[in-house]
Design a protein around this motif. Structure first.
Motif, PDB file in Angstrom:
ATOM      1  N   ARG A 156       0.854  -1.185   0.000  1.00  0.00           N
ATOM      2  CA  ARG A 156       0.000   0.000   0.000  1.00  0.00           C
ATOM      3  C   ARG A 156       0.891   1.236   0.000  1.00  0.00           C
ATOM      4  NH1 ARG A 156      -2.623   1.101   6.012  1.00  0.00           N
ATOM      5  NH2 ARG A 156      -0.687   0.966   7.240  1.00  0.00           N
ATOM      6  N   ARG A 157       0.432   2.253  -0.677  1.00  0.00           N
ATOM      7  CA  ARG A 157       1.149   3.513  -0.672  1.00  0.00           C
ATOM      8  C   ARG A 157       0.841   4.245   0.624  1.00  0.00           C
ATOM      9  NH1 ARG A 157       0.636   8.302  -5.122  1.00  0.00           N
ATOM     10  NH2 ARG A 157       1.998   9.775  -4.042  1.00  0.00           N
ATOM     11  N   VAL A 158       1.876   4.829   1.231  1.00  0.00           N
ATOM     12  CA  VAL A 158       1.728   5.483   2.527  1.00  0.00           C
ATOM     13  C   VAL A 158       2.386   6.861   2.492  1.00  0.00           C
ATOM     14  CG1 VAL A 158       1.633   3.315   3.817  1.00  0.00           C
ATOM     15  CG2 VAL A 158       3.854   4.409   3.394  1.00  0.00           C
ATOM     16  N   PRO A 159       2.046   7.727   3.460  1.00  0.00           N
ATOM     17  CA  PRO A 159       2.725   9.021   3.529  1.00  0.00           C
ATOM     18  C   PRO A 159       4.220   8.847   3.761  1.00  0.00           C
ATOM     19  CG  PRO A 159       0.743   9.014   4.895  1.00  0.00           C
ATOM     20  CD  PRO A 159       0.981   7.592   4.485  1.00  0.00           C
ATOM     21  N   CYS A 160       5.002   9.719   3.174  1.00  0.00           N
ATOM     22  CA  CYS A 160       6.448   9.715   3.392  1.00  0.00           C
ATOM     23  C   CYS A 160       6.766  10.548   4.629  1.00  0.00           C
ATOM     24  CB  CYS A 160       7.179  10.284   2.189  1.00  0.00           C
ATOM     25  SG  CYS A 160       6.978   9.338   0.662  1.00  0.00           S
ATOM     26  N   VAL A 161       7.512   9.985   5.534  1.00  0.00           N
ATOM     27  CA  VAL A 161       7.928  10.688   6.745  1.00  0.00           C
ATOM     28  C   VAL A 161       9.361  11.172   6.535  1.00  0.00           C
ATOM     29  CG1 VAL A 161       8.317  10.523   9.224  1.00  0.00           C
ATOM     30  CG2 VAL A 161       6.421   9.264   8.163  1.00  0.00           C
TER      31      VAL A 161
END
Length: 261
Positions: A156-161
């Motif tokens: 799944r694509r997730v926010p980049c931290v």
């Protein structure tokens, strides 16, 4: 100057400026749903073959991405607009998966090119419309036995931290500015970009060159540079004012103190 030389300059010259932030969308990027795909790896345990890549990040240690990286298939790479996006994945449904199916997080830094001579189920992993991840070997080894070569995954694509602000690695000449955008948080991608000098001129829209780079055919030497950056996915725009001093130099990387949410 080569992309690897530019990325190495991050360690030698990172200029932090005072900026203000303006966004056109308040909501940040949210994680997407889990989806099946497959993953392979390239290179060895040193990840030396992952350095550079189609996004233009150069030395991935110097540019802050390390070895938790992936080359994306054509569909996910989106002609370079997929550069910088982040994904979680876990090995699923095979004996090669480590117990507990550990979840890893990787950043897109390269392209897994199509091989039109092969079927997408028999080696043409990068062929459209297949979603595929060609990981660095260290990243692959965090979730599965590397001897398997290829494993089914859920991703799944997730926010980049990211830590700190957007980074702009500058190349070009007196009449052409080429900027590589790195350390992008939120959706991680860039879809549009503008630059403005400190003189009387207005905003100059930059065109997409390749990977994570944008270009402007303008004479901007001797002026403090500001940038407006828009996310490809969310449409959110961040204003980074006064990112460079008037004495900015090609081959160096400059950092703003704003980023995407």
């Amino acid at each position: 100057m080569a992309a690897s030389s530019t990325a190495t300059a991050i360690l030698a010259a990172l200029v932090v400026c005072l900026t203000g932030a303006v966004t056109t969308v308040d909501a940040g990027f949210a994680a997407m749903q889990w989806t099946p795909a497959h993953a392979t790896f390239y290179g060895d345990e040193t990840a030396s073959e992952t350095m550079g890549g189609a996004c233009g990040y150069g030395n991935l240690y110097a540019s802050g991405y390390g070895t938790d990286t992936a080359a994306l298939s054509t569909t996910l790479f989106r002609d370079g607009y997929g550069c910088g996006t982040c994904y979680q994945m876990r090995c699923a449904g095979t004996a090669a998966c480590y117990r507990g199916s550990p979840v890893i997080t990787v950043t897109a830094t390269n392209l897994c090119p199509p091989n039109w001579a092969l079927d997408s189920n028999a080696g043409g992993w990068g062929n459209p419309p297949r979603a595929h991840f060609d990981l660095s070997k260290p990243a692959f080894m965090k979730m599965a036995d590397w001897h398997a070569g290829i494993v089914p995954v859920m991703y799944r694509r997730v926010p980049c931290v990211r830590s700190g602000g957007l980074r702009f690695a500058l190349q070009g000449n007196a009449y052409w500015l080429l900027a590589y955008v790195m350390n992008v948080a939120g959706a991680g991608d860039v879809g549009d970009m503008w630059v403005k000098g400190g003189g009387a001129g207005g905003w100059v829209r930059m065109s997409h060159n390749w990977g994570a780079s944008y270009q402007a055919f303008a004479q901007l030497g001797g002026q403090a540079l500001s940038f407006k950056v828009t996310s490809y996915t969310t449409g959110q725009t961040v204003l980074a004012a006064g990112v460079t001093p008037p004495s900015w130099c090609l081959g160096l990387t400059y950092q703003a103190n704003v980023n995407f949410s």
